[in-house]
Design a protein around this motif. Structure first.
Motif, PDB file in Angstrom:
ATOM      1  N   SER A 129      37.885  37.956  35.516  1.00 36.94           N
ATOM      2  CA  SER A 129      36.687  36.947  35.610  1.00 36.94           C
ATOM      3  C   SER A 129      36.679  36.681  37.063  1.00 36.94           C
ATOM      4  O   SER A 129      37.385  36.633  37.824  1.00 36.94           O
ATOM      5  CB  SER A 129      37.060  36.028  34.481  1.00 36.94           C
ATOM      6  N   GLY A 130      35.477  35.885  37.314  1.00 40.62           N
ATOM      7  CA  GLY A 130      35.349  35.400  38.598  1.00 40.62           C
ATOM      8  C   GLY A 130      34.298  36.223  39.560  1.00 40.62           C
ATOM      9  O   GLY A 130      34.077  35.569  40.604  1.00 40.62           O
ATOM     10  N   GLY A 131      34.015  37.121  38.909  1.00 41.46           N
ATOM     11  CA  GLY A 131      32.906  37.830  39.769  1.00 41.46           C
ATOM     12  C   GLY A 131      31.536  37.328  40.011  1.00 41.46           C
ATOM     13  O   GLY A 131      31.423  36.434  39.394  1.00 41.46           O
ATOM     14  N   GLY A 132      30.621  37.836  40.810  1.00 47.91           N
ATOM     15  CA  GLY A 132      29.618  37.459  41.163  1.00 47.91           C
ATOM     16  C   GLY A 132      28.808  37.775  42.478  1.00 47.91           C
ATOM     17  O   GLY A 132      29.275  38.662  43.078  1.00 47.91           O
ATOM     18  N   LEU A 133      27.750  37.002  42.596  1.00 39.80           N
ATOM     19  CA  LEU A 133      26.920  37.409  43.740  1.00 39.80           C
ATOM     20  C   LEU A 133      27.218  36.031  44.954  1.00 39.80           C
ATOM     21  O   LEU A 133      27.205  35.027  44.825  1.00 39.80           O
ATOM     22  CB  LEU A 133      25.435  37.312  43.681  1.00 39.80           C
ATOM     23  N   VAL A 134      27.577  36.611  45.972  1.00 39.68           N
ATOM     24  CA  VAL A 134      28.089  35.735  47.143  1.00 39.68           C
ATOM     25  C   VAL A 134      27.289  36.291  48.377  1.00 39.68           C
ATOM     26  O   VAL A 134      27.092  37.462  48.626  1.00 39.68           O
ATOM     27  CB  VAL A 134      29.579  35.567  47.318  1.00 39.68           C
ATOM     28  N   GLY A 185      30.228  36.204  54.260  1.00 41.93           N
ATOM     29  CA  GLY A 185      31.100  35.067  54.836  1.00 41.93           C
ATOM     30  C   GLY A 185      31.699  34.201  53.873  1.00 41.93           C
ATOM     31  O   GLY A 185      32.250  33.274  54.130  1.00 41.93           O
ATOM     32  N   GLY A 186      31.166  34.427  52.672  1.00 38.76           N
ATOM     33  CA  GLY A 186      31.444  33.530  51.451  1.00 38.76           C
ATOM     34  C   GLY A 186      32.829  33.946  50.888  1.00 38.76           C
ATOM     35  O   GLY A 186      33.542  34.666  51.208  1.00 38.76           O
ATOM     36  N   SER A 187      33.027  33.044  49.578  1.00 41.36           N
ATOM     37  CA  SER A 187      34.504  33.311  48.905  1.00 41.36           C
ATOM     38  C   SER A 187      33.885  33.496  47.497  1.00 41.36           C
ATOM     39  O   SER A 187      33.068  33.077  47.018  1.00 41.36           O
ATOM     40  CB  SER A 187      35.125  32.025  49.190  1.00 41.36           C
ATOM     41  N   LEU A 188      35.123  34.184  46.972  1.00 41.31           N
ATOM     42  CA  LEU A 188      35.339  34.191  45.486  1.00 41.31           C
ATOM     43  C   LEU A 188      36.542  34.339  45.155  1.00 41.31           C
ATOM     44  O   LEU A 188      37.450  34.708  45.939  1.00 41.31           O
ATOM     45  CB  LEU A 188      34.712  35.330  44.921  1.00 41.31           C
ATOM     46  N   ARG A 189      36.959  34.013  43.929  1.00 37.66           N
ATOM     47  CA  ARG A 189      38.325  34.088  43.413  1.00 37.66           C
ATOM     48  C   ARG A 189      38.402  34.677  41.967  1.00 37.66           C
ATOM     49  O   ARG A 189      37.423  34.118  41.040  1.00 37.66           O
ATOM     50  CB  ARG A 189      39.080  32.439  43.217  1.00 37.66           C
ATOM     51  N   LEU A 190      39.047  35.746  41.937  1.00 37.56           N
ATOM     52  CA  LEU A 190      39.051  36.561  40.618  1.00 37.56           C
ATOM     53  C   LEU A 190      40.225  36.160  40.046  1.00 37.56           C
ATOM     54  O   LEU A 190      41.374  35.880  40.688  1.00 37.56           O
ATOM     55  CB  LEU A 190      39.244  37.860  40.993  1.00 37.56           C
ATOM     56  N   SER A 191      40.161  36.221  38.706  1.00 36.02           N
ATOM     57  CA  SER A 191      41.390  35.740  37.856  1.00 36.02           C
ATOM     58  C   SER A 191      41.472  37.111  36.856  1.00 36.02           C
ATOM     59  O   SER A 191      40.523  37.832  36.404  1.00 36.02           O
ATOM     60  CB  SER A 191      41.074  34.651  36.919  1.00 36.02           C
ATOM     61  N   ALA A 207      52.878  30.337  34.539  1.00 38.82           N
ATOM     62  CA  ALA A 207      52.662  29.305  33.529  1.00 38.82           C
ATOM     63  C   ALA A 207      51.603  29.797  32.688  1.00 38.82           C
ATOM     64  O   ALA A 207      51.371  29.284  31.320  1.00 38.82           O
ATOM     65  CB  ALA A 207      52.881  28.073  34.218  1.00 38.82           C
ATOM     66  N   LYS A 208      50.459  30.146  33.491  1.00 36.98           N
ATOM     67  CA  LYS A 208      49.210  30.557  33.004  1.00 36.98           C
ATOM     68  C   LYS A 208      48.996  31.845  32.748  1.00 36.98           C
ATOM     69  O   LYS A 208      47.690  32.115  32.247  1.00 36.98           O
ATOM     70  CB  LYS A 208      48.138  29.851  33.988  1.00 36.98           C
ATOM     71  N   ASN A 209      50.145  32.494  32.835  1.00 41.63           N
ATOM     72  CA  ASN A 209      49.908  33.993  32.359  1.00 41.63           C
ATOM     73  C   ASN A 209      48.854  34.868  33.243  1.00 41.63           C
ATOM     74  O   ASN A 209      48.140  35.462  32.663  1.00 41.63           O
ATOM     75  CB  ASN A 209      49.730  34.210  31.379  1.00 41.63           C
ATOM     76  N   THR A 210      48.295  34.314  34.569  1.00 42.39           N
ATOM     77  CA  THR A 210      47.173  34.579  35.250  1.00 42.39           C
ATOM     78  C   THR A 210      47.621  35.269  36.621  1.00 42.39           C
ATOM     79  O   THR A 210      48.547  34.526  37.486  1.00 42.39           O
ATOM     80  CB  THR A 210      46.306  33.787  35.324  1.00 42.39           C
ATOM     81  N   VAL A 211      46.939  35.833  37.269  1.00 37.87           N
ATOM     82  CA  VAL A 211      47.220  36.529  38.686  1.00 37.87           C
ATOM     83  C   VAL A 211      45.719  36.380  39.157  1.00 37.87           C
ATOM     84  O   VAL A 211      44.619  36.820  38.722  1.00 37.87           O
ATOM     85  CB  VAL A 211      47.567  38.030  38.683  1.00 37.87           C
ATOM     86  N   TYR A 212      45.845  35.895  40.455  1.00 38.26           N
ATOM     87  CA  TYR A 212      44.529  35.571  41.284  1.00 38.26           C
ATOM     88  C   TYR A 212      44.249  36.657  42.386  1.00 38.26           C
ATOM     89  O   TYR A 212      45.241  36.739  43.174  1.00 38.26           O
ATOM     90  CB  TYR A 212      44.437  33.944  41.604  1.00 38.26           C
ATOM     91  N   LEU A 213      43.136  36.580  42.683  1.00 37.84           N
ATOM     92  CA  LEU A 213      42.651  37.186  43.961  1.00 37.84           C
ATOM     93  C   LEU A 213      41.783  36.433  44.582  1.00 37.84           C
ATOM     94  O   LEU A 213      40.776  36.292  44.430  1.00 37.84           O
ATOM     95  CB  LEU A 213      42.328  38.603  43.823  1.00 37.84           C
ATOM     96  N   GLN A 214      42.255  35.342  45.587  1.00 41.06           N
ATOM     97  CA  GLN A 214      41.266  34.595  46.484  1.00 41.06           C
ATOM     98  C   GLN A 214      40.707  35.527  47.660  1.00 41.06           C
ATOM     99  O   GLN A 214      41.359  36.234  48.306  1.00 41.06           O
ATOM    100  CB  GLN A 214      41.973  33.447  47.027  1.00 41.06           C
ATOM    101  N   MET A 215      39.313  35.715  47.787  1.00 41.90           N
ATOM    102  CA  MET A 215      38.919  36.566  48.488  1.00 41.90           C
ATOM    103  C   MET A 215      37.778  35.776  49.668  1.00 41.90           C
ATOM    104  O   MET A 215      36.944  34.873  49.131  1.00 41.90           O
ATOM    105  CB  MET A 215      37.708  37.501  47.760  1.00 41.90           C
ATOM    106  N   ASN A 216      38.289  35.588  50.807  1.00 41.41           N
ATOM    107  CA  ASN A 216      37.411  34.869  51.723  1.00 41.41           C
ATOM    108  C   ASN A 216      36.842  35.763  52.751  1.00 41.41           C
ATOM    109  O   ASN A 216      37.057  36.988  52.791  1.00 41.41           O
ATOM    110  CB  ASN A 216      38.400  33.862  52.377  1.00 41.41           C
ATOM    111  N   SER A 217      35.827  35.239  53.465  1.00 36.31           N
ATOM    112  CA  SER A 217      35.153  36.034  54.654  1.00 36.31           C
ATOM    113  C   SER A 217      34.544  37.515  53.999  1.00 36.31           C
ATOM    114  O   SER A 217      34.677  38.371  54.694  1.00 36.31           O
ATOM    115  CB  SER A 217      36.107  36.177  55.838  1.00 36.31           C
ATOM    116  N   LEU A 218      33.953  37.299  52.808  1.00 38.61           N
ATOM    117  CA  LEU A 218      33.322  38.541  52.328  1.00 38.61           C
ATOM    118  C   LEU A 218      32.410  39.374  53.027  1.00 38.61           C
ATOM    119  O   LEU A 218      31.822  38.623  53.654  1.00 38.61           O
ATOM    120  CB  LEU A 218      33.061  38.225  50.805  1.00 38.61           C
ATOM    121  N   LYS A 219      32.587  40.464  52.832  1.00 39.47           N
ATOM    122  CA  LYS A 219      31.680  41.424  53.625  1.00 39.47           C
ATOM    123  C   LYS A 219      30.897  42.243  52.563  1.00 39.47           C
ATOM    124  O   LYS A 219      31.351  42.433  51.468  1.00 39.47           O
ATOM    125  CB  LYS A 219      32.309  42.127  54.685  1.00 39.47           C
TER     126      LYS A 219
END
Length: 128
Positions: A7-12, A15-21, A75-87
């Protein structure tokens, strides 16, 4: 049933950021290496980042080093991908994949064929 859901995708904008879970159900992520892959239209699936089991090593593709950060919250059984400076070239469907590797927290390849459990993907579009 072993399942991962992204989850966490979208339109950005560039230079923007998104965090995928990547949330796991049916199993405990602690003992799994988890990787993010992406696939753009007309291109092969490529590895983006991986994190070894437990608090294992992390690995990044050269194209995202310094911009993306992978982390896990057991603890949340989750892995994240923080994406910054998107191209715009980051535009793709992003997939989470997991593989049971309890004995080797250093096992962290970016090879899709080595991962057995996959999510359905989440679309990331970087565009102005």
């Amino acid at each position: 049933q072993v399942q991962v859901v992204e989850s966490g995708g979208g339109l950005v904008q560039p230079g923007g950021s998104l965090r995928l879970s990547c949330a796991a159900s049916g199993f405990t992520l602690d003992y799994y290496a988890v990787a993010w892959f992406r696939q753009a239209p007309g291109k092969e699936r490529e590895g983006v980042s991986c994190i070894g089991s437990s608090d294992g090593r992390t690995h990044y593709a050269d194209s995202v080093k310094g911009r993306f950060t992978i982390s896990r919250d057991n603890a949340k059984n989750t892995v994240y991908l923080q994406m910054n400076s998107l191209k715009p070239e980051d535009t793709a469907v992003y997939y989470c994949a997991a593989e049971y590797v309890p004995e080797d927290s250093s096992w962290c390849p970016l090879l899709p064929g080595l991962f057995g459990s996959w999510g359905q993907g989440t679309q990331v579009t970087v565009s102005s």
